[in-house]
Design an enzyme around this catalytic site. Structure first.
Site, PDB file in Angstrom:
ATOM      1  N   GLU A  36       0.832  -1.207   0.000  1.00 29.95           N
ATOM      2  CA  GLU A  36       0.000   0.000   0.000  1.00 29.95           C
ATOM      3  C   GLU A  36       0.864   1.252   0.000  1.00 29.95           C
ATOM      4  O   GLU A  36       0.602   2.220  -0.714  1.00 29.95           O
ATOM      5  CB  GLU A  36      -0.921   0.008   1.224  1.00 29.95           C
ATOM      6  N   ASP A  40       1.115   3.847  -3.300  1.00 27.74           N
ATOM      7  CA  ASP A  40       0.709   5.252  -3.211  1.00 27.74           C
ATOM      8  C   ASP A  40       1.822   6.187  -3.682  1.00 27.74           C
ATOM      9  O   ASP A  40       1.594   7.101  -4.487  1.00 27.74           O
ATOM     10  CB  ASP A  40       0.327   5.605  -1.769  1.00 27.74           C
ATOM     11  N   SER A 231      -7.149   1.599  -4.058  1.00 27.77           N
ATOM     12  CA  SER A 231      -5.950   2.112  -3.402  1.00 27.77           C
ATOM     13  C   SER A 231      -5.017   2.795  -4.398  1.00 27.77           C
ATOM     14  O   SER A 231      -4.230   3.653  -4.021  1.00 27.77           O
ATOM     15  CB  SER A 231      -5.180   0.983  -2.712  1.00 27.77           C
ATOM     16  N   ASP A 271     -17.454   9.484 -18.631  1.00 27.53           N
ATOM     17  CA  ASP A 271     -18.619   8.882 -17.990  1.00 27.53           C
ATOM     18  C   ASP A 271     -18.618   7.369 -18.198  1.00 27.53           C
ATOM     19  O   ASP A 271     -18.512   6.887 -19.326  1.00 27.53           O
ATOM     20  CB  ASP A 271     -19.890   9.498 -18.579  1.00 27.53           C
ATOM     21  N   ILE A 272     -18.712   6.619 -17.101  1.00 20.89           N
ATOM     22  CA  ILE A 272     -18.762   5.162 -17.168  1.00 20.89           C
ATOM     23  C   ILE A 272     -20.223   4.747 -17.024  1.00 20.89           C
ATOM     24  O   ILE A 272     -20.863   5.052 -16.012  1.00 20.89           O
ATOM     25  CB  ILE A 272     -17.905   4.525 -16.051  1.00 20.89           C
ATOM     26  N   GLY A 285     -24.160  10.058 -16.309  1.00 25.80           N
ATOM     27  CA  GLY A 285     -24.017  11.018 -15.223  1.00 25.80           C
ATOM     28  C   GLY A 285     -23.429  10.358 -13.992  1.00 25.80           C
ATOM     29  O   GLY A 285     -22.774   9.319 -14.070  1.00 25.80           O
ATOM     30  N   ASP A 287     -23.046   8.107 -10.724  1.00 24.74           N
ATOM     31  CA  ASP A 287     -23.636   6.873 -10.193  1.00 24.74           C
ATOM     32  C   ASP A 287     -22.797   6.394  -9.016  1.00 24.74           C
ATOM     33  O   ASP A 287     -21.688   6.883  -8.781  1.00 24.74           O
ATOM     34  CB  ASP A 287     -23.748   5.795 -11.281  1.00 24.74           C
TER      35      ASP A 287
END
Length: 312
Positions: A36, A40, A231, A271-272, A285, A287
């Site tokens: 992690e 990052d 992450s 937009d997915i 839009g 979600d």
């Protein structure tokens, strides 16, 4: 770090360590929490080369977590403009007092012009809770956090050919949903939120590639590997925002009111519209799987530059 960035032919970032409550840099093995930490740093600094990275180490407790965030928000020496957080858990595992304390610290960050990017969770709409109900991940569910969800991305060379909600099963899917603790914030009141009684803060706000199958090449404790998950999306957005801050009169700061306000409809996100994270489905839009979508960096910069007099 030097080996990793040399392999990318990028300058290595300057990384500074801040100890909080005695926490310190104590690497163990590549399959530990080290993944992690390195994910990052490496994602954020690969997106924003030469970025100055500060890593806050603290004890792995709720209080240690809060103290690390507080130290970062009020760090008058390093003065971070963006905070990236990839740790979290279901709201049901936190006390109401803890969540309120974290949110108060994030409110302070918003007032100081600091953006807080939080991973939205990697266990679908249930967030790893086996009660058959949807659960939001905290601290991403704080209304003062930029909650970062995940997509599955298919590319052909430099062109994205397809991008859908990341969902490879209940324990490998983007988090998202409605907070059971935080009410709907003012900036989301115009949204049509999924049904809940009472309705709560919807998340995520934005998204990015999180599928481990199309994940991020990283180096952890001397081993090269590929890691995914939301992450990776929090530092991805943190790196992008660092680039944007370089080109704006002042840091972006609390982005959420702009995303749902003056930036809505400005094509600042891809937009997915396909896929689900379990209880919630993608749609045109915003979600509760991918928020407004994955970043369109150039469009986001142009929209922020035109809105710069009112940037929070």
């Amino acid at each position: 770090m030097k080996t990793y960035f040399a392999g990318l032919k990028l300058p290595a970032p300057t990384v500074k360590v801040v100890s909080v409550n005695g926490g310190r840099n104590q690497p163990t093995t590549a399959n530990s929490a080290d993944g992690e930490v390195l994910l990052d740093i490496e994602v954020a600094a690969a997106v924003a080369p030469k970025a100055r990275i500060v890593v806050y180490f603290a004890p792995n407790t709720s209080q240690g977590f809060l103290n690390a965030i507080t130290a970062a928000v009020h760090d008058t020496t390093n003065k971070p403009s963006i905070i990236s957080i990839s740790w979290g858990g279901p709201e049901s595992t936190w006390t109401a007092q803890s969540m309120d304390q974290f949110d108060q610290t994030f409110q302070a960050a918003a007032l100081l012009g600091v953006t807080v990017c939080c991973a939205a969770g990697d266990n679908g709409s249930a967030d790893g809770v086996a009660d058959g109900q949807p659960h939001a991940d905290f601290p991403a569910s704080s209304p003062h956090a930029l909650a970062c969800g995940g997509t599955k991305l298919t590319a052909n060379a430099q062109t994205i050919s397809d991008e859908v909600v990341w969902n490879e099963g209940p324990d490998s899917a983007t988090g998202g949903g409605l907070s059971a603790h935080f009410p709907v914030p003012d900036y989301q009141r115009a949204l049509t939120l999924p049904t809940a009684t009472p309705p709560g803060r919807g998340l995520p706000d934005v998204a990015g590639d999180a599928d481990p199958a199309t994940g991020y090449q990283v180096r952890v404790d001397g081993q090269n590997m590929v890691i995914g998950g939301t992450s990776a999306v929090a530092p991805l957005w943190a790196g992008l925002l660092a680039l944007l801050n370089q080109k704006l009169p002042k840091p972006v700061g609390f982005l959420n009111p702009l995303l749902y306000g003056s930036l809505a409809g400005k094509n600042v996100c891809r937009d997915i519209t396909s896929g689900t994270n379990g209880a919630f489905a993608a749609a045109p839009g915003w979600d509760a799987c991918t928020g407004w979508g994955s970043p369109q960096g150039a469009s986001l910069l142009a929209a922020l530059q035109s809105a710069s007099p009112s940037v929070a």
